[in-house]
Design a protein around this motif. Structure first.
Motif, PDB file in Angstrom:
ATOM      1  N   PHE A 280      46.289  41.990  47.718  1.00  0.00           N
ATOM      2  CA  PHE A 280      45.658  41.182  46.730  1.00  0.00           C
ATOM      3  C   PHE A 280      44.760  40.075  47.159  1.00  0.00           C
ATOM      4  O   PHE A 280      43.551  40.185  47.047  1.00  0.00           O
ATOM      5  CB  PHE A 280      46.591  40.628  45.714  1.00  0.00           C
ATOM      6  CG  PHE A 280      45.771  40.010  44.354  1.00  0.00           C
ATOM      7  CD1 PHE A 280      45.218  40.686  43.373  1.00  0.00           C
ATOM      8  CD2 PHE A 280      45.357  38.569  44.339  1.00  0.00           C
ATOM      9  CE1 PHE A 280      44.728  40.152  42.385  1.00  0.00           C
ATOM     10  CE2 PHE A 280      44.774  38.044  43.669  1.00  0.00           C
ATOM     11  CZ  PHE A 280      44.267  38.911  42.405  1.00  0.00           C
ATOM     12  N   PRO A 281      45.403  39.281  48.251  1.00  0.00           N
ATOM     13  CA  PRO A 281      44.382  38.322  48.804  1.00  0.00           C
ATOM     14  C   PRO A 281      43.199  38.974  49.670  1.00  0.00           C
ATOM     15  O   PRO A 281      42.153  38.271  49.722  1.00  0.00           O
ATOM     16  CB  PRO A 281      45.487  37.583  49.790  1.00  0.00           C
ATOM     17  CG  PRO A 281      46.768  37.770  49.162  1.00  0.00           C
ATOM     18  CD  PRO A 281      46.711  39.047  48.500  1.00  0.00           C
ATOM     19  N   GLU A 282      43.691  40.081  50.197  1.00  0.00           N
ATOM     20  CA  GLU A 282      42.542  40.584  50.937  1.00  0.00           C
ATOM     21  C   GLU A 282      41.308  41.483  50.308  1.00  0.00           C
ATOM     22  O   GLU A 282      40.335  41.299  50.603  1.00  0.00           O
ATOM     23  CB  GLU A 282      43.272  41.726  51.966  1.00  0.00           C
ATOM     24  CG  GLU A 282      43.988  41.430  53.042  1.00  0.00           C
ATOM     25  CD  GLU A 282      44.883  42.406  53.598  1.00  0.00           C
ATOM     26  OE1 GLU A 282      45.684  42.200  54.642  1.00  0.00           O
ATOM     27  OE2 GLU A 282      45.078  43.691  53.165  1.00  0.00           O
ATOM     28  N   ALA A 283      41.882  41.772  49.145  1.00  0.00           N
ATOM     29  CA  ALA A 283      40.786  42.499  48.013  1.00  0.00           C
ATOM     30  C   ALA A 283      39.826  41.274  47.577  1.00  0.00           C
ATOM     31  O   ALA A 283      38.897  41.586  47.623  1.00  0.00           O
ATOM     32  CB  ALA A 283      41.609  43.075  47.044  1.00  0.00           C
ATOM     33  N   VAL A 284      40.623  40.218  47.368  1.00  0.00           N
ATOM     34  CA  VAL A 284      39.921  38.767  46.876  1.00  0.00           C
ATOM     35  C   VAL A 284      39.012  38.580  47.883  1.00  0.00           C
ATOM     36  O   VAL A 284      37.735  38.238  47.835  1.00  0.00           O
ATOM     37  CB  VAL A 284      40.665  37.822  46.441  1.00  0.00           C
ATOM     38  CG1 VAL A 284      39.967  36.450  46.151  1.00  0.00           C
ATOM     39  CG2 VAL A 284      41.391  38.109  45.458  1.00  0.00           C
TER      40      VAL A 284
ATOM     41  N   ARG B  66      37.298  40.864  40.496  1.00  0.00           N
ATOM     42  CA  ARG B  66      38.122  41.743  39.092  1.00  0.00           C
ATOM     43  C   ARG B  66      37.702  43.068  39.609  1.00  0.00           C
ATOM     44  O   ARG B  66      38.703  44.070  39.580  1.00  0.00           O
ATOM     45  CB  ARG B  66      37.254  41.280  37.927  1.00  0.00           C
ATOM     46  CG  ARG B  66      37.977  42.223  36.772  1.00  0.00           C
ATOM     47  CD  ARG B  66      37.419  41.639  35.522  1.00  0.00           C
ATOM     48  NE  ARG B  66      36.188  41.991  35.236  1.00  0.00           N
ATOM     49  CZ  ARG B  66      35.279  41.858  34.030  1.00  0.00           C
ATOM     50  NH1 ARG B  66      36.117  41.470  33.034  1.00  0.00           N
ATOM     51  NH2 ARG B  66      34.151  42.167  33.863  1.00  0.00           N
ATOM     52  N   GLU B  67      36.539  43.605  39.964  1.00  0.00           N
ATOM     53  CA  GLU B  67      36.355  45.008  40.198  1.00  0.00           C
ATOM     54  C   GLU B  67      37.117  45.461  41.289  1.00  0.00           C
ATOM     55  O   GLU B  67      37.589  46.520  41.480  1.00  0.00           O
ATOM     56  CB  GLU B  67      34.991  45.179  40.557  1.00  0.00           C
ATOM     57  CG  GLU B  67      34.377  46.720  40.974  1.00  0.00           C
ATOM     58  CD  GLU B  67      32.986  46.884  41.363  1.00  0.00           C
ATOM     59  OE1 GLU B  67      32.516  47.557  42.162  1.00  0.00           O
ATOM     60  OE2 GLU B  67      32.338  45.806  40.987  1.00  0.00           O
ATOM     61  N   ASN B  68      37.294  44.557  42.554  1.00  0.00           N
ATOM     62  CA  ASN B  68      37.774  45.059  43.774  1.00  0.00           C
ATOM     63  C   ASN B  68      39.558  45.166  43.347  1.00  0.00           C
ATOM     64  O   ASN B  68      40.018  46.042  43.993  1.00  0.00           O
ATOM     65  CB  ASN B  68      37.800  44.154  44.833  1.00  0.00           C
ATOM     66  CG  ASN B  68      36.241  44.287  45.431  1.00  0.00           C
ATOM     67  OD1 ASN B  68      35.540  44.945  45.085  1.00  0.00           O
ATOM     68  ND2 ASN B  68      36.063  43.660  46.580  1.00  0.00           N
ATOM     69  N   THR B  69      39.891  44.143  42.783  1.00  0.00           N
ATOM     70  CA  THR B  69      41.572  43.883  42.852  1.00  0.00           C
ATOM     71  C   THR B  69      41.910  45.123  42.017  1.00  0.00           C
ATOM     72  O   THR B  69      43.092  45.488  41.935  1.00  0.00           O
ATOM     73  CB  THR B  69      41.912  42.372  42.248  1.00  0.00           C
ATOM     74  OG1 THR B  69      41.156  42.141  40.953  1.00  0.00           O
ATOM     75  CG2 THR B  69      41.437  41.588  43.202  1.00  0.00           C
ATOM     76  N   LYS B  70      41.051  45.439  40.847  1.00  0.00           N
ATOM     77  CA  LYS B  70      41.592  46.307  39.875  1.00  0.00           C
ATOM     78  C   LYS B  70      41.675  47.627  40.389  1.00  0.00           C
ATOM     79  O   LYS B  70      42.792  48.531  40.351  1.00  0.00           O
ATOM     80  CB  LYS B  70      40.504  46.539  38.590  1.00  0.00           C
ATOM     81  CG  LYS B  70      41.088  47.604  37.671  1.00  0.00           C
ATOM     82  CD  LYS B  70      39.972  47.598  36.514  1.00  0.00           C
ATOM     83  CE  LYS B  70      40.089  48.798  35.484  1.00  0.00           C
ATOM     84  NZ  LYS B  70      39.223  48.937  34.386  1.00  0.00           N
TER      85      LYS B  70
END
Length: 338
Positions: free
Chosen positions: A235-239, A221-225
């Motif tokens: 988004f997949p890379e951030a997850v 949640r922190e990364n994707t935000k």
């Protein structure tokens, strides 16, 4: 060695080194489906689970202070009174024998107790007998199922409220079912009794798996935000980065949890014959390992897949991909090493 591990952890956190958990999710899904299917087939092939007397009901005898722990003697003693009875005999500790049979009448119970005392050469006071009726066993089963359902519902609601999205809850619950089914399948494979202690172990491992999932999801949640406001990663890379950033922590937590549980299973249960410890520790050992695996390889990639179809996510990912060809390699590399 320690410096290498530290560098490895730092590389995972910064993105300088990365394992593609999200991108290869089809492989992890296929493995999960196979494991779940095999775990479902195992009890079917073996004729069901080995439920303890608390679930199936019946009569139980405990012979204390025996000189011989030969279980065949107990089976012979039971059959001498009730020829067609099926008995389950186990060694408890170093000098006790436990015998479980189907429901016996009061007279048969007395005769079996006397036969066991005579067979093992102990006084009748060393043989205790208990009876559990089928209705009590049915109540235990019903309450166990109710407890499991309530746990899953509360877990789903709590995660949905905490993360403000049902998609994280759905991913976590699917991984919990994955953990539960595989643990149950291995339990059926080894033939350990499914007792109330086992049920406690199952609920405990679900709690552990949920805790590990929440920690990883919190980082996601922190990364994707943050990434949705930038154009560095899709988004997949951030997850995937979030999973890598918490990978070392997840492994360390699992190892620290597995070591004492393994000690209880292999030393406490087998050395001292504590059946209750054996039942709960096996469930915990399997569940901790499977729960750590499912969080990394199943829950996180599934959450990413649930979100990738959203309009805002698709628009952001397209924007990231459109910018990348214009960016030089020199401009991309510092981002990974931040």
């Amino acid at each position: 060695m320690a410096s290498r591990l530290t560098k490895f952890g730092n590389d995972l956190y910064t993105g300088a080194r990365s394992f593609d958990f999200v991108g290869k999710r089809k492989i992890w899904y296929a493995i999960a489906i196979v494991l779940v299917a095999v775990s479902i087939l195992i009890p079917i092939v073996k004729g069901g689970f080995n439920f303890s007397i608390e679930f199936r009901g019946g009569s139980q005898f405990l012979i204390s202070d025996v000189q011989s722990t030969d279980t065949s003697k107990a089976q012979g003693a039971v059959q001498s009174v009730v020829p067609n009875a099926v008995s389950h005999v186990s060694v408890v500790g170093t000098n006790a024998i436990q015998v479980q049979t189907e429901q016996l009448s009061e007279g048969q119970t007395k005769e079996v107790a006397d036969a066991l005392a005579k067979t093992y050469g102990v006084s009748s006071s060393e043989v205790s007998s208990t009876f559990i009726g089928p209705s009590w066993g049915a109540d235990v089963t019903q309450q166990t199922i109710q407890g499991l359902i309530v746990f899953l519902l509360l877990a789903f609601i709590a995660m949905a409220l905490y993360f403000r999205t049902w998609k994280m809850s759905a991913s976590a619950i699917v991984s919990l079912f994955h953990d539960l089914i595989i643990t149950a399948g291995i339990y059926a494979l080894v033939g350990f009794e499914v007792s109330p202690a086992t049920m406690i172990g199952f609920l405990t491992i679900l709690g552990y798996s949920l805790y590990d999932t929440v920690v990883v999801f919190d980082k996601i949640r922190e990364n994707t935000k943050e990434e949705l406001e930038l154009t560095r990663r899709t988004f997949p890379e951030a997850v995937n980065l979030a999973v890598n950033q918490t990978l070392v922590r997840s492994i360390n937590t699992a190892v620290v949890a597995v070591l004492p549980v393994a000690s209880i299973l292999f030393i406490g249960a087998y050395a001292f014959g504590a059946a209750t410890l054996r039942d709960i520790s096996l469930a915990l050992l399997i569940g901790i390992i499977v729960g750590t695996y499912s969080t990394i390889f199943l829950a996180a990639p599934m959450y990413s897949q649930f979100r990738e179809g959203e309009a805002a996510i698709k628009k952001h990912d397209q924007k990231v991909r459109s910018v990348r060809p214009k960016a030089s390699v020199a401009a991309v590399e510092p981002v990974a090493a931040e």
